[in-house]
Design a protein around this motif. Structure first.
Motif, mmCIF file in Angstrom:
data_model
loop_
_atom_site.group_PDB
_atom_site.id
_atom_site.type_symbol
_atom_site.label_atom_id
_atom_site.label_comp_id
_atom_site.label_asym_id
_atom_site.label_seq_id
_atom_site.Cartn_x
_atom_site.Cartn_y
_atom_site.Cartn_z
ATOM 1 N N LEU A 15 0.854 -1.305 0.045
ATOM 2 C CA LEU A 15 0.122 -0.086 0.113
ATOM 3 C C LEU A 15 0.919 1.289 0.161
ATOM 4 C CD1 LEU A 15 -2.614 1.287 0.214
ATOM 5 C CD2 LEU A 15 -2.716 1.118 2.667
ATOM 6 N N ALA A 16 1.949 1.111 0.806
ATOM 7 C CA ALA A 16 2.730 2.467 0.771
ATOM 8 C C ALA A 16 3.421 2.584 -0.539
ATOM 9 C CB ALA A 16 3.880 2.133 1.781
ATOM 10 N N ALA A 17 4.003 1.731 -1.254
ATOM 11 C CA ALA A 17 4.335 1.909 -2.386
ATOM 12 C C ALA A 17 3.481 2.347 -3.489
ATOM 13 C CB ALA A 17 4.959 0.363 -2.900
ATOM 14 N N CYS A 18 2.351 1.871 -3.390
ATOM 15 C CA CYS A 18 1.365 2.425 -4.411
ATOM 16 C C CYS A 18 0.890 3.694 -4.133
ATOM 17 C CB CYS A 18 0.000 1.526 -4.156
ATOM 18 S SG CYS A 18 -1.492 1.966 -5.300
ATOM 19 N N LEU A 19 0.929 4.170 -2.713
ATOM 20 C CA LEU A 19 0.646 5.727 -2.450
ATOM 21 C C LEU A 19 1.799 6.601 -2.874
ATOM 22 C CD1 LEU A 19 -0.556 5.193 1.263
ATOM 23 C CD2 LEU A 19 -1.915 5.987 -0.771
ATOM 24 N N GLU A 20 3.027 6.035 -2.880
ATOM 25 C CA GLU A 20 4.369 6.901 -3.361
ATOM 26 C C GLU A 20 4.207 6.762 -4.671
ATOM 27 O OE1 GLU A 20 7.431 4.781 -1.700
ATOM 28 O OE2 GLU A 20 7.220 5.808 0.399
ATOM 29 N N GLU A 21 3.652 5.733 -5.413
ATOM 30 C CA GLU A 21 3.531 5.882 -6.760
ATOM 31 C C GLU A 21 2.362 7.004 -7.365
ATOM 32 O OE1 GLU A 21 2.500 3.158 -10.788
ATOM 33 O OE2 GLU A 21 2.808 2.167 -8.779
ATOM 34 N N LYS A 22 1.102 6.935 -6.755
ATOM 35 C CA LYS A 22 0.120 7.441 -7.178
ATOM 36 C C LYS A 22 0.083 9.036 -6.887
ATOM 37 C CE LYS A 22 -1.804 3.722 -8.877
ATOM 38 N NZ LYS A 22 -2.072 3.538 -10.379
ATOM 39 N N ILE A 23 0.460 9.343 -5.767
ATOM 40 C CA ILE A 23 0.484 10.583 -5.406
ATOM 41 C C ILE A 23 1.921 11.175 -5.150
ATOM 42 C CG2 ILE A 23 -1.799 10.613 -4.418
ATOM 43 C CD1 ILE A 23 -0.764 10.145 -1.640
ATOM 44 N N LYS A 24 2.938 10.799 -5.709
ATOM 45 C CA LYS A 24 4.335 11.123 -5.799
ATOM 46 C C LYS A 24 4.336 12.735 -5.575
ATOM 47 C CE LYS A 24 6.912 9.174 -8.630
ATOM 48 N NZ LYS A 24 7.694 9.061 -9.799
ATOM 49 N N GLY A 25 5.243 13.106 -4.767
ATOM 50 C CA GLY A 25 5.600 14.806 -4.868
ATOM 51 C C GLY A 25 4.615 15.391 -3.876
ATOM 52 N N ARG A 26 3.347 14.686 -3.387
ATOM 53 C CA ARG A 26 2.668 15.588 -2.229
ATOM 54 C C ARG A 26 2.468 14.986 -1.086
ATOM 55 N NH1 ARG A 26 -2.363 15.184 -6.606
ATOM 56 N NH2 ARG A 26 -1.525 13.357 -7.010
ATOM 57 N N ILE A 27 3.361 13.899 -0.762
ATOM 58 C CA ILE A 27 3.445 13.295 0.458
ATOM 59 C C ILE A 27 4.369 14.111 1.281
ATOM 60 C CG2 ILE A 27 3.967 11.090 1.712
ATOM 61 C CD1 ILE A 27 3.160 9.567 -0.778
ATOM 62 N N ARG A 28 3.950 14.470 2.472
ATOM 63 C CA ARG A 28 4.684 15.194 3.658
ATOM 64 C C ARG A 28 5.432 14.119 4.473
ATOM 65 N NH1 ARG A 28 2.535 20.838 5.842
ATOM 66 N NH2 ARG A 28 2.827 22.131 3.937
ATOM 67 N N ARG A 29 4.477 13.035 4.759
ATOM 68 C CA ARG A 29 5.317 12.171 5.509
ATOM 69 C C ARG A 29 4.334 10.872 5.313
ATOM 70 N NH1 ARG A 29 5.445 12.092 12.113
ATOM 71 N NH2 ARG A 29 6.764 10.200 12.465
ATOM 72 N N LEU A 30 5.048 9.537 5.529
ATOM 73 C CA LEU A 30 4.134 8.474 5.407
ATOM 74 C C LEU A 30 4.790 7.459 6.427
ATOM 75 C CD1 LEU A 30 1.952 6.941 3.766
ATOM 76 C CD2 LEU A 30 3.816 6.045 2.252
ATOM 77 N N HIS A 31 4.007 7.045 7.363
ATOM 78 C CA HIS A 31 4.785 6.317 8.344
ATOM 79 C C HIS A 31 3.767 5.342 9.116
ATOM 80 C CE1 HIS A 31 2.688 8.483 12.009
ATOM 81 N NE2 HIS A 31 2.623 9.352 10.879
ATOM 82 N N GLN A 32 3.904 4.294 9.773
ATOM 83 C CA GLN A 32 3.011 3.497 10.319
ATOM 84 C C GLN A 32 2.691 3.527 11.949
ATOM 85 O OE1 GLN A 32 4.289 -0.831 10.258
ATOM 86 N NE2 GLN A 32 2.588 -1.496 10.779
ATOM 87 N N ALA A 33 1.574 3.377 12.167
ATOM 88 C CA ALA A 33 1.068 3.720 13.496
ATOM 89 C C ALA A 33 -0.162 2.910 13.765
ATOM 90 C CB ALA A 33 0.884 5.310 13.949
ATOM 91 N N CYS A 34 -0.050 2.211 15.057
ATOM 92 C CA CYS A 34 -1.441 1.567 15.176
ATOM 93 C C CYS A 34 -1.849 0.298 14.328
ATOM 94 C CB CYS A 34 -2.431 2.331 15.782
ATOM 95 S SG CYS A 34 -2.164 3.632 17.095
ATOM 96 N N GLY A 35 -0.797 -0.272 13.624
ATOM 97 C CA GLY A 35 -1.149 -1.246 12.481
ATOM 98 C C GLY A 35 -1.675 -0.535 11.226
ATOM 99 N N GLU A 36 -1.696 0.592 11.120
ATOM 100 C CA GLU A 36 -2.170 1.304 9.695
ATOM 101 C C GLU A 36 -1.187 2.339 9.393
ATOM 102 O OE1 GLU A 36 -5.730 3.116 10.699
ATOM 103 O OE2 GLU A 36 -6.695 1.216 11.524
ATOM 104 N N LEU A 37 -1.409 2.747 8.150
ATOM 105 C CA LEU A 37 -0.383 3.879 7.436
ATOM 106 C C LEU A 37 -1.100 5.252 7.886
ATOM 107 C CD1 LEU A 37 0.598 2.448 3.915
ATOM 108 C CD2 LEU A 37 1.958 2.861 5.966
ATOM 109 N N THR A 38 -0.413 6.184 8.126
ATOM 110 C CA THR A 38 -0.580 7.616 8.310
ATOM 111 C C THR A 38 -0.044 8.461 7.088
ATOM 112 O OG1 THR A 38 -0.994 7.305 10.527
ATOM 113 C CG2 THR A 38 -0.735 9.417 9.897
ATOM 114 N N LEU A 39 -0.818 8.844 6.372
ATOM 115 C CA LEU A 39 -0.415 9.765 5.285
ATOM 116 C C LEU A 39 -0.619 11.312 5.775
ATOM 117 C CD1 LEU A 39 0.516 10.224 2.389
ATOM 118 C CD2 LEU A 39 -2.182 9.969 1.844
ATOM 119 N N GLU A 40 0.528 12.151 5.684
ATOM 120 C CA GLU A 40 0.246 13.430 5.861
ATOM 121 C C GLU A 40 0.616 14.358 4.446
ATOM 122 O OE1 GLU A 40 2.722 15.003 9.022
ATOM 123 O OE2 GLU A 40 1.955 13.372 10.698
#
Length: 241
Positions: free
Chosen positions: A8-33
């Motif tokens: 999922l993280a790789a897909c997000l980095e591909e689809k919204i590249k350049g607009r991600i401020r931070r992407l990290h895991q917390a509580c068993g889920e991804l948090t996208l900023e």
């Protein structure tokens, strides 16, 4: 990070590249900023891209970080003799508007909006956090046109935190009374309060009046009456009896 979250993280980095401020895991889920300005486009991609397919907006909530990491409760380690805990006036809620202490030393924006998304088709969950750029007048783009369920969620965040959602079709209070002043989930909103409301049967309407309950802090204490807590004199008296 699990293999599923890695994909999922790789897909997000591909689809919204350049607009991600931070992407990290917390509580068993991804948090996208992301930034507030990029939020509508990012939300549209998350909803409509078939490889992401986040078709359900589960929840929207506001966050006030002004007292983040500050606590007023001091609790000692529990022992066989019970425990005691005391309170120090350290947070905003114990004061009136005029007596509120300064904010905590945390740097960064005060308000944020958190979105919880679910992809039913892919069984993926995603958390999005977006910070409001202005602490004095926090705003955020409305996502009602992306997810219709955002309508009431955004009204709730506006009511409780005072975050204005630009483009919302009907941004009104949803939980508090029409004449309510302030936003009760903000950290500088006093728990003591100034007025209370009740229904007056004579006037047949809801009225406001000064608070009638004296503010107090309840400090729980453990008191046991047995030989462990008797002093020497009391023990001798008890033995003579």
């Amino acid at each position: 990070m699990s293999e599923k979250l890695d994909r999922l993280a790789a897909c997000l980095e591909e689809k919204i590249k350049g607009r991600i401020r931070r992407l990290h895991q917390a509580c068993g889920e991804l948090t996208l900023e992301v930034s507030a300005g990029d939020l509508p486009d990012v939300a549209g991609t998350l909803r409509r891209d078939p490889e992401l397919g986040f078709d359900m907006l589960v929840d929207v909530c506001g966050v006030d970080y002004s007292a983040y990491g500050v606590t007023e409760w001091t609790t000692e380690s529990s022992t066989a003799e019970g425990f005691s805990r005391g309170v120090e006036k350290a947070t905003f809620g114990r004061f009136t508007f005029d007596e509120a202490p300064p904010a905590s030393g945390r740097s960064g924006p005060r308000f944020a909006v958190v979105y919880h998304l679910l992809s039913v088709a892919h069984n993926h969950r995603l958390r999005i956090r977006v910070y409001c750029e202005d602490d004095e007048f926090p705003t955020m783009p409305s996502l009602v046109e992306v997810w219709n369920s955002a309508n009431w969620f955004e009204r709730e965040a506006f009511d409780l935190f005072g975050i204005v959602f630009n483009g919302h079709p009907d941004l009104r209070r949803i939980l508090t009374d029409y004449g309510f002043v302030g936003h009760p989930f903000r950290k500088d909103f006093p728990l003591v309060g100034h007025v209370e409301m009740r229904y007056d049967p004579e006037q047949r309407r809801v009225i406001y009046q000064p608070v009638t309950i004296t503010p107090r802090v309840l400090v729980p204490r453990v008191i046991r009456k047995d030989h462990r807590y008797l002093d020497d004199a009391a023990e001798e008296k008890s033995a003579d009896a």
